[in-house]
Write a protein that holds these residues in place. Sequence first.
Motif, PDB file in Angstrom:
ATOM      1  N   PRO A   8       0.650  -1.308   0.040  1.00  0.00           N
ATOM      2  CA  PRO A   8       0.039   0.176  -0.117  1.00  0.00           C
ATOM      3  C   PRO A   8       0.703   1.179  -0.034  1.00  0.00           C
ATOM      4  N   THR A   9       1.763   1.335   0.762  1.00  0.00           N
ATOM      5  CA  THR A   9       2.787   2.337   0.756  1.00  0.00           C
ATOM      6  C   THR A   9       4.395   2.137   1.159  1.00  0.00           C
ATOM      7  N   SER A  40      -0.695   4.206  -7.402  1.00  0.00           N
ATOM      8  CA  SER A  40      -1.818   3.208  -7.726  1.00  0.00           C
ATOM      9  C   SER A  40      -1.485   1.694  -8.020  1.00  0.00           C
ATOM     10  N   TRP A  41      -1.965   0.935  -7.479  1.00  0.00           N
ATOM     11  CA  TRP A  41      -1.322  -0.604  -7.545  1.00  0.00           C
ATOM     12  C   TRP A  41      -1.994  -1.266  -8.991  1.00  0.00           C
TER      13      TRP A  41
END
Length: 244
Positions: free
Chosen positions: A35-36, A59-60
């Motif tokens: 996520p980060t 954005s993944w």
Amino acid sequence: MRFFKWVFKMLKRLVVFFFVSTILAVVAYRFIPVPTTPLMVIRSVERIQNKEGGWVHHSWKPLDQMSKHLPVAVMAGEDAKFLLHNGFDTEAIKKAAEHNKKSKRMIGGSTITQQTAKNVFLWPGRSWLRKGLEAYFTVLIEFFWSKHRIMEVYLNSIEMGDGVFGAEAVAQYHFNKSADALTRSECALIAGSLPNPIRYDSKRPGRYLLKRQQRIEKEMRFIPTFPKEGEDFDPQTADGVLYQ
């Protein structure tokens, strides 16, 4: 005496906690999107402090939904032997060390796996502690993740511009398209910016970056098409002798 026993007991618990927690984190990221990262947090704080906006753009995007040219381009620019080594390219490390002894312009010999370890789990810096932890996480990643997963996390977590992280974000904000629509030339341009994506802007490339783009495009023909998950690379898709 009791105090020393207590200190030893606490240190033992800390060591066990460190190994258990880090292994669990690596195993978890084998399956779930990252996520980060620490650098994303740092850049976001900087943007807020400088009143340049809020959270960074990220954005993944699954690797199979990116341009097939992108992993080939970053291998050509950053780590040509990625599909062959076990996380460390000793020859590249030796060459970097020899170069840094003679030149003021420092270069690194880090592989894509090492860069992934640094970007996902660690903080920016050049201390021996961070380098030691980077090596530790590199070993874990190579053991628990596939090459496909390492490349997927790498292309989703690295900084690719000012406030831009990952392939989908750079495709959207620098080229006004999705990551799966990036051309071979655009992928080479992105790969060329990676040593310093803040200084070398793929949205507004200067002469130096355009030269790197041309060089990477030429070297991409020596890199095989990146294999799907569970598959091996096809040497017939690469020229030269490296992957033969």
